[in-house]
Design an enzyme around this catalytic site. Structure first.
Site, mmCIF file in Angstrom:
data_model
loop_
_atom_site.group_PDB
_atom_site.id
_atom_site.type_symbol
_atom_site.label_atom_id
_atom_site.label_comp_id
_atom_site.label_asym_id
_atom_site.label_seq_id
_atom_site.Cartn_x
_atom_site.Cartn_y
_atom_site.Cartn_z
ATOM 1 N N SER A 237 0.830 -1.211 0.000
ATOM 2 C CA SER A 237 0.000 0.000 0.000
ATOM 3 C C SER A 237 0.856 1.249 0.000
ATOM 4 O O SER A 237 1.905 1.306 0.651
ATOM 5 C CB SER A 237 -0.860 -0.017 1.268
ATOM 6 O OG SER A 237 -1.450 1.238 1.470
ATOM 7 N N TYR B 67 -2.798 -0.144 10.000
ATOM 8 C CA TYR B 67 -2.955 -0.791 8.693
ATOM 9 C C TYR B 67 -1.666 -0.655 7.884
ATOM 10 O O TYR B 67 -1.126 -1.634 7.356
ATOM 11 C CB TYR B 67 -4.134 -0.162 7.933
ATOM 12 C CG TYR B 67 -4.098 -0.449 6.455
ATOM 13 C CD1 TYR B 67 -4.384 -1.722 5.975
ATOM 14 C CD2 TYR B 67 -3.751 0.542 5.537
ATOM 15 C CE1 TYR B 67 -4.312 -2.004 4.621
ATOM 16 C CE2 TYR B 67 -3.678 0.277 4.181
ATOM 17 C CZ TYR B 67 -3.966 -0.998 3.726
ATOM 18 O OH TYR B 67 -3.881 -1.268 2.389
ATOM 19 N N LYS C 164 1.359 -3.475 6.504
ATOM 20 C CA LYS C 164 1.831 -3.660 5.118
ATOM 21 C C LYS C 164 3.354 -3.526 5.047
ATOM 22 O O LYS C 164 4.028 -4.280 4.346
ATOM 23 C CB LYS C 164 1.144 -2.657 4.192
ATOM 24 C CG LYS C 164 -0.330 -2.953 3.977
ATOM 25 C CD LYS C 164 -0.518 -4.268 3.222
ATOM 26 C CE LYS C 164 -1.953 -4.709 3.118
ATOM 27 N NZ LYS C 164 -2.122 -5.984 2.417
HETATM 28 N N1 UFG Z 1 -12.386 10.537 3.295
HETATM 29 C C1 UFG Z 1 -13.393 11.407 3.640
HETATM 30 N N2 UFG Z 1 -14.586 10.873 4.038
HETATM 31 C C2 UFG Z 1 -14.831 9.538 4.082
HETATM 32 C C3 UFG Z 1 -13.785 8.647 3.719
HETATM 33 C C4 UFG Z 1 -12.562 9.193 3.340
HETATM 34 O O1 UFG Z 1 -13.232 12.625 3.610
HETATM 35 O O2 UFG Z 1 -15.940 9.134 4.459
HETATM 36 C C5 UFG Z 1 -11.104 11.093 2.809
HETATM 37 C C6 UFG Z 1 -9.899 10.676 3.637
HETATM 38 O O3 UFG Z 1 -9.710 11.548 4.706
HETATM 39 C C7 UFG Z 1 -8.788 10.748 2.578
HETATM 40 C C8 UFG Z 1 -9.492 10.363 1.281
HETATM 41 O O4 UFG Z 1 -10.868 10.569 1.515
HETATM 42 O O5 UFG Z 1 -8.329 12.070 2.446
HETATM 43 C C9 UFG Z 1 -9.281 8.912 0.880
HETATM 44 O O6 UFG Z 1 -9.619 8.076 1.984
HETATM 45 P P1 UFG Z 1 -9.828 6.505 1.821
HETATM 46 O O7 UFG Z 1 -10.275 5.977 3.151
HETATM 47 O O8 UFG Z 1 -10.703 6.222 0.640
HETATM 48 O O9 UFG Z 1 -8.402 5.945 1.439
HETATM 49 P P2 UFG Z 1 -6.990 6.130 2.176
HETATM 50 O O10 UFG Z 1 -6.224 7.162 1.440
HETATM 51 O O11 UFG Z 1 -7.159 6.247 3.634
HETATM 52 O O12 UFG Z 1 -6.266 4.791 1.780
HETATM 53 C C10 UFG Z 1 -6.565 3.558 2.341
HETATM 54 C C11 UFG Z 1 -5.294 2.765 2.322
HETATM 55 C C12 UFG Z 1 -4.875 2.467 0.910
HETATM 56 C C13 UFG Z 1 -5.960 1.827 0.185
HETATM 57 C C14 UFG Z 1 -7.189 2.669 0.270
HETATM 58 C C15 UFG Z 1 -8.351 1.980 -0.367
HETATM 59 O O13 UFG Z 1 -4.279 3.493 2.951
HETATM 60 O O14 UFG Z 1 -3.793 1.593 0.922
HETATM 61 O O15 UFG Z 1 -7.529 2.903 1.622
HETATM 62 O O16 UFG Z 1 -8.602 0.798 0.316
HETATM 63 F F1 UFG Z 1 -5.632 1.681 -1.116
#
Ligand code: UFG
Length: 356
Positions: free
Chosen positions: A127, A151, A155
């Protein structure tokens, strides 16, 4: 003889799309999945899309070494793609033991069973979150790693374990792929992301708001040092991720040992930009409310995707509009996910029993 690939977590979001890609390219596929965050229905649809079946699918946990060993004994496995893991950042902060147990413990169990059965080829799901709170983007594979949540630490630990095992087992070939943010769905609308319960990731949450299943999106912070203050990520179409795995399999034998590659597009998109793109494609409004930052989150993660391009001559091809359009098609055709598909998705209509 076609190659047989064992796909752990094959019924999950990335796993199921990768199974289609493998079947489309002549591989034989065996799946193991405990369905803790996936549905067996996904595998029915994989076979429907590909027009041919999996060799077998086992509802087992990768940590169950005896059951896993039995699968290897039954099938002539040439390579393994290891997707099976927990993957939500927020959840990992509240359930660290479960995350370490499944993600690290599962990988160790798999490695020992692979060793027992003399299977030496592995593609591992890593990731971009291993990079942590990056000072500068884009991130190359040489950028420093500094995970900020359990998480991401699971990884990185798995990557370290794989390095150590590769140093000991000279025949082992491992490609660890650091995915940025996989989104979208198969263009048929039959396969997509269907998280159990409240979605922990942004795209499925937006899709569920657009379809009317949830009221509004909580935007986790608008005070990040990014152009509009919301988190920036490198969203990558899940079919590009699936393709990347198939191409990785073709390059496993390039050399022995462990190699790490980013899988991303190189383009950053903020939360609000993704909301706007999704609303434009779907024609639905996506009400948003800004709330506080989510624990463990970082401002921006964007890939330098040049290493994969140089090594494999492969790049992603699907843009943000395609990601939103395909995610929306799946959501519209399956408003309640795999549990109760609409008639247009080929499933029973509401009120009809599944077996007719
Ligand atoms: N976000 C929101 N509201 C939500 C969910 C997320 O504003 O309800 C924002 C988060 O703060 C972030 C962006 O959207 O800025 C993306 O968030 P995600 O939860 O979709 O994804 P992440 O970047 O946290 O990534 C995680 C893991 C990755 C993985 C990804 C998808 O770190 O490895 O989830 O599974 F690929």
């Amino acid at each position: 003889m076609p190659e047989t690939v064992l796909v752990t977590g094959g019924a999950g979001f990335i796993g199921s799309h990768s199974c289609v890609e493998l079947l489309d390219h002549g591989y034989e596929v065996v799946v193991v999945d405990n369905h803790v965050n996936s549905s067996p229905e996904a595998l029915v649809r994989v076979a429907k899309i590909a027009g041919r079946p999996l060799i077998a699918a086992y509802a087992i946990d990768v940590r169950d070494r005896a059951a896993l060993s039995e699968v290897f004994a039954r099938h002539p496995v040439d390579a393994v793609i290891h997707f099976a893991a927990h993957k939500a950042v927020g959840e990992s902060v509240s359930l660290p033991i479960e995350y370490y147990d499944t993600n690290v413990g599962g990988t160790c169990a798999l490695l020992s069973v692979m060793h027992e059965h003399e299977v030496h080829r592995l593609v591992f799901s890593s990731s971009c979150s291993v990079y942590g709170d990056a000072r500068t983007v884009p991130l190359s594979e040489d950028s420093p790693v500094a995970p900020t949540n359990p998480y991401a630490r699971t990884k990185l630990m798995c990557e370290r374990i794989l390095e150590d095992v590769c140093a000991r087992l000279q025949d082992l070939k491992v490609l660890a792929l650091r995915y940025f943010n996989p989104v979208g769905a198969h263009p048929s609308g039959l396969l997509g992301e269907d998280p159990h319960g409240i979605p922990g990731n942004l795209m499925p949450y937006i899709a569920q708001v657009a379809v009317g299943r949830r009221e509004e999106l909580s935007v986790f912070g608008d005070d990040y040092p990014t152009p509009d203050g919301t988190g920036v990520r490198d969203y990558i179409h899940v079919m590009d991720v699936a393709e990347g795995h198939r191409v990785a399999l073709e390059h496993l034998d390039d050399r022995a040992g462990m190699r790490v590659f980013n899988l991303g597009t190189g383009t950053g998109t903020s939360v609000l930009q993704l909301v706007d793109a999704f609303a434009a494609v779907s024609g639905r409004s996506v009400p948003c409310r800004t709330v506080g930052r989510r624990a463990g989150d970082v401002a921006a993660l964007v890939a330098d995707a040049s290493a994969v391009a140089a090594a494999w001559g492969w790049t992603t091809t699907r843009d943000l509009t395609t990601m939103c359009r395909d995610a929306w098609r799946f959501q519209e055709l399956n408003p309640d996910g795999y549990a109760r598909p609409s008639a247009r998705a080929g499933g029973p209509t509401p009120g009809e029993s599944p077996d007719g």
